[in-house]
Scaffold this motif. Structure first.
Motif, PDB file in Angstrom:
ATOM      1  N   ALA A  13       0.829  -1.209   0.000  1.00 42.92           N
ATOM      2  CA  ALA A  13       0.000   0.000   0.000  1.00 42.92           C
ATOM      3  C   ALA A  13       0.862   1.257   0.000  1.00 42.92           C
ATOM      4  CB  ALA A  13      -0.907  -0.002   1.229  1.00 42.92           C
ATOM      5  N   LYS A  17       2.441   2.812  -6.453  1.00 39.39           N
ATOM      6  CA  LYS A  17       2.023   2.040  -7.624  1.00 39.39           C
ATOM      7  C   LYS A  17       1.060   2.801  -8.521  1.00 39.39           C
ATOM      8  CE  LYS A  17       0.055  -1.206  -5.398  1.00 39.39           C
ATOM      9  NZ  LYS A  17       0.082  -0.821  -4.012  1.00 39.39           N
ATOM     10  N   THR A  35      -5.821  -2.902 -10.378  1.00 42.16           N
ATOM     11  CA  THR A  35      -6.642  -4.045  -9.958  1.00 42.16           C
ATOM     12  C   THR A  35      -7.163  -3.901  -8.525  1.00 42.16           C
ATOM     13  OG1 THR A  35      -4.688  -5.274  -9.234  1.00 42.16           O
ATOM     14  CG2 THR A  35      -5.418  -5.597 -11.518  1.00 42.16           C
ATOM     15  N   TYR A  39     -11.007  -5.130  -5.979  1.00 47.57           N
ATOM     16  CA  TYR A  39     -11.167  -5.638  -4.607  1.00 47.57           C
ATOM     17  C   TYR A  39     -11.870  -4.600  -3.736  1.00 47.57           C
ATOM     18  CZ  TYR A  39      -8.030  -9.222  -6.233  1.00 47.57           C
ATOM     19  OH  TYR A  39      -7.486 -10.254  -6.948  1.00 47.57           O
ATOM     20  N   ARG A  40     -11.544  -3.335  -3.983  1.00 43.37           N
ATOM     21  CA  ARG A  40     -12.208  -2.258  -3.239  1.00 43.37           C
ATOM     22  C   ARG A  40     -13.702  -2.203  -3.577  1.00 43.37           C
ATOM     23  NH1 ARG A  40      -9.273   1.767  -0.830  1.00 43.37           N
ATOM     24  NH2 ARG A  40      -7.042   1.368  -0.789  1.00 43.37           N
ATOM     25  N   SER A 104      -8.598  -5.836   2.927  1.00 38.84           N
ATOM     26  CA  SER A 104      -7.617  -6.933   2.959  1.00 38.84           C
ATOM     27  C   SER A 104      -8.249  -8.285   3.310  1.00 38.84           C
ATOM     28  CB  SER A 104      -6.448  -6.602   3.883  1.00 38.84           C
ATOM     29  OG  SER A 104      -5.586  -5.706   3.211  1.00 38.84           O
ATOM     30  N   SER A 107      -9.992  -9.479   0.230  1.00 45.00           N
ATOM     31  CA  SER A 107      -9.057  -9.906  -0.833  1.00 45.00           C
ATOM     32  C   SER A 107      -8.365 -11.217  -0.508  1.00 45.00           C
ATOM     33  CB  SER A 107      -7.960  -8.867  -1.040  1.00 45.00           C
ATOM     34  OG  SER A 107      -8.473  -7.595  -1.070  1.00 45.00           O
ATOM     35  N   ARG A 113     -10.641 -13.920  -5.206  1.00 39.37           N
ATOM     36  CA  ARG A 113      -9.526 -13.756  -6.154  1.00 39.37           C
ATOM     37  C   ARG A 113      -9.827 -14.489  -7.450  1.00 39.37           C
ATOM     38  NH1 ARG A 113      -6.101 -10.963  -3.377  1.00 39.37           N
ATOM     39  NH2 ARG A 113      -4.790 -10.798  -5.207  1.00 39.37           N
ATOM     40  N   ARG A 134      -1.053  -6.497  -6.440  1.00 38.56           N
ATOM     41  CA  ARG A 134      -0.241  -7.199  -5.447  1.00 38.56           C
ATOM     42  C   ARG A 134       0.339  -8.491  -6.021  1.00 38.56           C
ATOM     43  NH1 ARG A 134      -1.815  -3.281  -3.237  1.00 38.56           N
ATOM     44  NH2 ARG A 134      -2.078  -2.838  -1.033  1.00 38.56           N
ATOM     45  N   ASP A 135      -0.407  -9.094  -6.961  1.00 36.56           N
ATOM     46  CA  ASP A 135      -0.042 -10.436  -7.456  1.00 36.56           C
ATOM     47  C   ASP A 135      -0.031 -10.463  -8.974  1.00 36.56           C
ATOM     48  OD1 ASP A 135      -2.728 -10.033  -7.885  1.00 36.56           O
ATOM     49  OD2 ASP A 135      -3.313 -12.087  -7.406  1.00 36.56           O
ATOM     50  N   ARG A 161       0.268   8.231   2.507  1.00 41.19           N
ATOM     51  CA  ARG A 161      -1.170   7.997   2.498  1.00 41.19           C
ATOM     52  C   ARG A 161      -1.887   9.048   3.357  1.00 41.19           C
ATOM     53  NH1 ARG A 161      -3.808   3.770   0.531  1.00 41.19           N
ATOM     54  NH2 ARG A 161      -2.383   4.371  -1.114  1.00 41.19           N
ATOM     55  N   ARG A 184      -2.862  -4.063   7.163  1.00 41.70           N
ATOM     56  CA  ARG A 184      -3.056  -4.536   5.790  1.00 41.70           C
ATOM     57  C   ARG A 184      -1.818  -5.253   5.255  1.00 41.70           C
ATOM     58  NH1 ARG A 184      -4.746  -1.362   1.195  1.00 41.70           N
ATOM     59  NH2 ARG A 184      -4.472   0.620   2.250  1.00 41.70           N
ATOM     60  N   ASP A 188      -1.975  -8.940   3.812  1.00 44.96           N
ATOM     61  CA  ASP A 188      -1.635  -9.124   2.388  1.00 44.96           C
ATOM     62  C   ASP A 188      -0.409 -10.029   2.214  1.00 44.96           C
ATOM     63  OD1 ASP A 188      -3.708  -7.399   1.846  1.00 44.96           O
ATOM     64  OD2 ASP A 188      -2.450  -5.713   1.231  1.00 44.96           O
ATOM     65  N   ARG A 191      -1.336 -13.988   3.704  1.00 42.90           N
ATOM     66  CA  ARG A 191      -2.477 -14.810   3.269  1.00 42.90           C
ATOM     67  C   ARG A 191      -1.955 -15.969   2.418  1.00 42.90           C
ATOM     68  NH1 ARG A 191      -4.401 -10.023  -0.717  1.00 42.90           N
ATOM     69  NH2 ARG A 191      -2.988 -10.520  -2.426  1.00 42.90           N
TER      70      ARG A 191
END
Ligand code: CDP
Length: 235
Positions: A13, A17, A35, A39-40, A104, A107, A113, A134-135, A161, A184, A188, A191
């Motif tokens: 975060a 990015k 992306t 998720y948001r 999070s 996600s 996913r 993230r992925d 932020r 988060r 993240d 997981r």
């Protein structure tokens, strides 16, 4: 000179990015696809409908049924893109502190996913895209031409932020932003489904002491010196 057609930008975060991804896409005339917005959007709909975030089955069903569309900006109010749920514009709703606090765990559900994977891959296959998440380099586009992983320390990211939230005219405390980000990062990275980590072939850019212009010029240099793989699988 050939350019990489699919560019994956991953990282934690507030590592920069979206700013860098957006500017890079603009420079190259590529599509910018964030992306995290998907998720948001699912998290935002779940909260609106009063679903319990711990109810995995209900959240996965929502992710499978939801019609989320991301388009070029439809309003010039500082947005990078417009997000629709069905035909409702939820671009700013997905940035709320409530969504930040719950995105999070949402996600982390493998079913969520999986439900969002095909749409992301489709966009990637079109090429000429900067895809941010993230992925992306590890799971969504493992054959991306160029993979960049933006990193920065927790404190620097929390400060960025915090300033972003203040700039939107909202109230926040640095400590709350820092605590949310720490939580988060923890979820993240740990997981089981697609944890946050650099792909083996990603180039890591540490942005702690760099301005936006400096990060962008490092990333542009990587794009310009990119060489297609001899006998690679890419067309
Ligand atoms: O900019 P920031 O990292 O705060 O937000 P984001 O990129 O919109 O991502 C929000 C959350 O969505 C992340 O904390 C992840 O939990 C999740 N996410 C993910 O799991 N996979 C992605 N490709 C993108 C986001």
């Amino acid at each position: 000179m050939s350019l990489p057609s699919t560019i994956a930008v991953d990282g934690p975060a507030a590592s920069g990015k979206s700013t860098i991804g957006g500017l890079l896409a603009e420079r190259l005339g590529y599509l910018y696809f964030d992306t995290g917005a998907l998720y948001r959007a699912i998290t935002c709909l779940a909260l609106e409908r009063g679903l319990a975030i711990g109810d995995e089955e209900a959240i996965v069903a929502l992710a499978q049924a939801a019609q989320i569309t991301i388009t070029r900006p439809t309003v010039q109010d500082g947005r990078q893109y417009t997000v629709y749920a069905d035909s409702r514009d939820i671009t700013w709703e997905i940035r709320s502190p409530e969504v930040d606090a719950h995105v999070s765990p949402v996600s982390a559900y493998p079913g969520v996913r999986e439900a969002l994977k095909a749409a992301q891959r489709r966009m990637g296959e079109e090429g000429q895209v900067v895809m941010v998440g993230r992925d992306i380099g590890t799971v969504i586009l493992p054959h991306a031409d160029l993979k960049i992983y933006l990193d920065a320390s927790l404190e620097v990211r929390a400060q960025r932020r915090y300033e972003e939230v203040l700039a939107r005219g909202e109230e926040a405390s640095y400590e709350d932003v820092l605590a949310d980000m720490r939580r988060r990062d923890e979820i993240d990275s740990h997981r089981l489904a697609a944890p946050l980590k650099p792909a083996e072939d990603a180039i890591i850019v540490d942005t702690d002491h760099l301005s936006i212009e400096e990060v962008l010029s490092q990333v542009m240099a990587l794009v310009e010196k990119w060489q297609p793989l001899e006998g690679g699988v890419d067309p």
